[in-house]
Write a protein that holds these residues in place. Structure first.
Motif, PDB file in Angstrom:
ATOM      1  N   ILE A  69       0.291  -6.206 -10.677  1.00 49.57           N
ATOM      2  CA  ILE A  69       0.108  -6.004  -9.834  1.00 49.57           C
ATOM      3  C   ILE A  69       1.516  -6.205  -8.787  1.00 49.57           C
ATOM      4  CG2 ILE A  69      -2.278  -6.493  -8.778  1.00 49.57           C
ATOM      5  CD1 ILE A  69      -0.783  -8.211  -6.277  1.00 49.57           C
ATOM      6  N   ASN A  70       1.410  -4.694  -8.558  1.00 52.63           N
ATOM      7  CA  ASN A  70       3.031  -4.555  -7.766  1.00 52.63           C
ATOM      8  C   ASN A  70       3.053  -5.494  -6.693  1.00 52.63           C
ATOM      9  OD1 ASN A  70       4.257  -1.616  -8.396  1.00 52.63           O
ATOM     10  ND2 ASN A  70       2.051  -1.129  -9.403  1.00 52.63           N
ATOM     11  N   GLY A  71       4.448  -5.874  -5.936  1.00 49.21           N
ATOM     12  CA  GLY A  71       4.562  -6.580  -4.879  1.00 49.21           C
ATOM     13  C   GLY A  71       3.715  -5.406  -4.075  1.00 49.21           C
ATOM     14  N   LEU A  72       3.615  -6.713  -3.019  1.00 52.04           N
ATOM     15  CA  LEU A  72       2.955  -5.912  -1.847  1.00 52.04           C
ATOM     16  C   LEU A  72       3.726  -5.354  -0.695  1.00 52.04           C
ATOM     17  CD1 LEU A  72       0.519  -9.260  -0.458  1.00 52.04           C
ATOM     18  CD2 LEU A  72       0.546  -6.339  -1.699  1.00 52.04           C
ATOM     19  N   ASP A  73       5.329  -5.384  -0.666  1.00 54.56           N
ATOM     20  CA  ASP A  73       6.111  -4.618  -0.588  1.00 54.56           C
ATOM     21  C   ASP A  73       6.696  -3.294  -1.240  1.00 54.56           C
ATOM     22  OD1 ASP A  73       7.895  -5.733  -2.608  1.00 54.56           O
ATOM     23  OD2 ASP A  73       8.687  -6.457  -1.602  1.00 54.56           O
ATOM     24  N   THR A  74       6.470  -2.890  -2.035  1.00 55.49           N
ATOM     25  CA  THR A  74       6.070  -1.793  -2.908  1.00 55.49           C
ATOM     26  C   THR A  74       4.858  -0.611  -1.758  1.00 55.49           C
ATOM     27  OG1 THR A  74       4.522  -2.098  -4.427  1.00 55.49           O
ATOM     28  CG2 THR A  74       6.698  -2.480  -5.053  1.00 55.49           C
ATOM     29  N   ASP A  75       4.678   0.286  -2.410  1.00 53.43           N
ATOM     30  CA  ASP A  75       4.364   0.933  -1.952  1.00 53.43           C
ATOM     31  C   ASP A  75       2.346   1.053  -2.175  1.00 53.43           C
ATOM     32  OD1 ASP A  75       6.122   2.456  -0.034  1.00 53.43           O
ATOM     33  OD2 ASP A  75       6.399   4.355  -1.888  1.00 53.43           O
ATOM     34  N   TRP A  76       2.453   0.391  -3.614  1.00 51.01           N
ATOM     35  CA  TRP A  76       1.418   0.427  -3.967  1.00 51.01           C
ATOM     36  C   TRP A  76       0.526  -0.779  -4.356  1.00 51.01           C
ATOM     37  CZ3 TRP A  76       6.176   1.652  -6.625  1.00 51.01           C
ATOM     38  CH2 TRP A  76       6.707   2.933  -6.615  1.00 51.01           C
ATOM     39  N   GLY A  77       1.460  -2.427  -3.650  1.00 46.46           N
ATOM     40  CA  GLY A  77       0.881  -3.378  -4.385  1.00 46.46           C
ATOM     41  C   GLY A  77      -0.255  -3.628  -3.264  1.00 46.46           C
ATOM     42  N   ALA A  78      -0.950  -3.077  -2.370  1.00 41.13           N
ATOM     43  CA  ALA A  78      -1.656  -3.559  -1.723  1.00 41.13           C
ATOM     44  C   ALA A  78      -2.944  -2.932  -2.427  1.00 41.13           C
ATOM     45  CB  ALA A  78      -1.796  -3.269   0.287  1.00 41.13           C
TER      46      ALA A  78
END
Length: 280
Positions: A69-78
């Motif tokens: 996944i993308n990191g949770l600090d990005t717009d997509w992670g969560a």
């Protein structure tokens, strides 16, 4: 430690249906379905649905299916994490893990799947043992490109301490450790040399960027004919010594103790696991 072979872990873009289809027929042990680096920002949202559909269709056999996944600090992670929680996969690969708290945050969004950690930051390497000890973690994948960038180094040799530190943490906690990628995918000799380096260190496998790298990697990280022959002879000699009331045996002029038999049996078990995977 994971019972499945993890010799070769191939990154596959989650946004490309053709690549997802081709992956069904590739002989890699692990597929790293990527929603992060291999997917452009404008395709990230759609990639979730593309990947979900491909995984639902199946056809990947007994290969270990991990979704990065993308990191949770990005717009997509969560949103990636929430989406992966409902996908037909075997685990979530979390990028740029620097502390156990990074895994805790993903674990809240993905309650049932095992977690894997990308070890690719200096702080993550320094915290390797506490990360490896996380109760939901099954393995490390080393991100050598990002780590080299952050360290400002230009050689793999300069990463040796970081690689060994992560490997020590993995072995201390019983999780899998997969080495980083080799970027020159058309350089077979270079790939083989780096695979041998990682295998000699003790890594369980290597992450790959191209299908052409799979065969060499599988060969290096699988047991060799010489290793299998030695393992069988050690077990036979030790069993014969035990029947004679002896605690040690001698094979090829070297003492064989119980610790060598543990390694020998693990080598044969690895062969059996590889054969079972290849039959699927």
């Amino acid at each position: 430690m994971h019972n499945r072979p993890t010799r070769s872990a191939l990154y596959i873009p989650g946004s490309k249906p053709r690549a997802l289809e081709k992956a069904r027929g590739l002989p890699c042990d692990v597929i790293l379905f990527d929603l992060e680096d291999a997917v452009t920002p404008d395709a990230k949202v759609e990639a979730r649905d593309t990947l979900r559909e491909a995984l639902a269709q199946g056809g990947y056999g007994a290969r270990l299916r991990l979704v990065r996944i993308n990191g949770l600090d990005t717009d997509w992670g969560a949103d990636d994490a929430r989406a992966v929680a409902d996908m037909a996969c075997d685990g979530v690969l979390v990028p740029k893990v620097s502390s156990p708290g990074d895994l805790d945050a993903v674990a809240e969004l993905v309650p049932d799947l095992p977690l894997w950690a990308m070890m690719e930051t200096p702080l993550g390497v320094l915290n390797a043992h506490s990360i490896a000890a996380h109760p939901r973690l099954d393995g490390f994948v080393i991100g050598t490109n990002d780590l080299a960038k952050d360290l400002g180094t230009r050689t793999r040799a300069a990463l040796t301490m970081a690689l060994q530190h992560c490997l020590l943490a993995a072995r201390a906690t019983g999780i899998v450790a997969i080495d980083g990628v080799y970027n020159a995918y058309q350089d077979d000799d270079g790939l083989r040399a780096e695979c041998n380096d990682g295998r000699d260190m003790g890594f369980d496998g290597k992450s790959l960027i191209h299908p052409a790298q799979v065969d060499i990697t599988n060969a290096v990280f699988g047991p060799t004919a010489e290793e299998l022959d030695l393992a069988r002879r050690q077990i036979a000699a030790f069993d014969a010594a035990a029947r004679a009331g002896q605690g040690v045996a001698v094979v090829d002029g070297r003492i064989v103790e119980n610790l060598h038999i543990v390694t020998a049996r693990a080598t044969l078990a690895r062969l059996d696991a590889i054969a079972a995977l290849e039959r699927t």
